[in-house]
Structure formats: structure tokens, C-alpha cells
Scaffold this motif. Sequence first.
Motif, PDB file in Angstrom:
ATOM      1  N   MET A  76       3.261   7.357  -3.069  1.00 22.26           N
ATOM      2  CA  MET A  76       2.371   8.505  -2.970  1.00 22.26           C
ATOM      3  C   MET A  76       2.616   9.160  -1.614  1.00 22.26           C
ATOM      4  SD  MET A  76      -1.832   8.710  -2.954  1.00 22.26           S
ATOM      5  CE  MET A  76      -1.971   7.501  -4.231  1.00 22.26           C
ATOM      6  N   HIS A  77       2.552  10.472  -1.578  1.00 17.91           N
ATOM      7  CA  HIS A  77       2.681  11.108  -0.276  1.00 17.91           C
ATOM      8  C   HIS A  77       2.058  12.501  -0.299  1.00 17.91           C
ATOM      9  CE1 HIS A  77       5.896  14.021  -1.117  1.00 17.91           C
ATOM     10  NE2 HIS A  77       5.975  14.299   0.156  1.00 17.91           N
ATOM     11  N   LYS A  78       1.655  12.950   0.879  1.00 20.24           N
ATOM     12  CA  LYS A  78       1.172  14.296   1.112  1.00 20.24           C
ATOM     13  C   LYS A  78       1.922  14.814   2.339  1.00 20.24           C
ATOM     14  CE  LYS A  78      -3.624  13.963  -0.440  1.00 20.24           C
ATOM     15  NZ  LYS A  78      -5.023  14.140  -0.013  1.00 20.24           N
ATOM     16  N   LYS A  79       2.210  16.088   2.311  1.00 15.18           N
ATOM     17  CA  LYS A  79       2.907  16.678   3.446  1.00 15.18           C
ATOM     18  C   LYS A  79       2.123  17.872   3.948  1.00 15.18           C
ATOM     19  CE  LYS A  79       7.405  18.412   4.804  1.00 15.18           C
ATOM     20  NZ  LYS A  79       8.780  18.624   4.389  1.00 15.18           N
ATOM     21  N   LYS A  80       1.844  17.881   5.231  1.00 17.59           N
ATOM     22  CA  LYS A  80       1.174  19.022   5.845  1.00 17.59           C
ATOM     23  C   LYS A  80       2.213  20.090   6.141  1.00 17.59           C
ATOM     24  CE  LYS A  80      -2.717  16.729   7.957  1.00 17.59           C
ATOM     25  NZ  LYS A  80      -3.483  16.559   9.193  1.00 17.59           N
ATOM     26  N   GLU A  81       1.888  21.295   5.852  1.00 19.52           N
ATOM     27  CA  GLU A  81       2.813  22.408   6.113  1.00 19.52           C
ATOM     28  C   GLU A  81       2.440  23.103   7.385  1.00 19.52           C
ATOM     29  OE1 GLU A  81       5.582  22.968   4.365  1.00 19.52           O
ATOM     30  OE2 GLU A  81       5.057  21.348   3.027  1.00 19.52           O
TER      31      GLU A  81
END
Length: 81
Positions: A76-81
Amino acid sequence: MALAIVMINVEVGKENEIFEKLYELPEVKEVYMVYGVHDVIAVIEADTMDALRSLITEKIRKMDGVKSSMTSIVVMHKKKE
């Protein structure tokens, strides 16, 4: 899509060469030269787990100068832009 982080140990003096070779692979999305337990860390992506396995075993681990690697499969991952 399969995503993994590969932590790589290389022969002394081969750090820049391995870094550049990894950067040239289209499946490598990010590459870092680091100080610590590992020498180079690559974030890699492939269409399937089988393609990911092949990338690691056939391309990355067989590079001249790679001593060892340790792979973490991303679940699982989230990336901040």
C-alpha cells in the motif's frame, strides 16, 4: 501494477556505475545513492509480480558490481504531490 523497493549492496567503486545503469531501466521509477547498510535504493514498478521478479532476478541482480540485494514488496502506498 506491482511496486517494490530494492536495496542494493555494490562492490566498492561501482556505486556510480550501478546508479546510472538502474536509472536507465524504464521500470526504475526512482533511484537513490545512500550511505548506510545499503549503497543504492531503487523504487521499481512492473505490470505483474512475475515481471517484477524477472526484473529483479534477471536485470538488477545480474548487473556487474551488484553484490546483494534485499527487496520489499509494496502492499500500500500514498504519494504527496
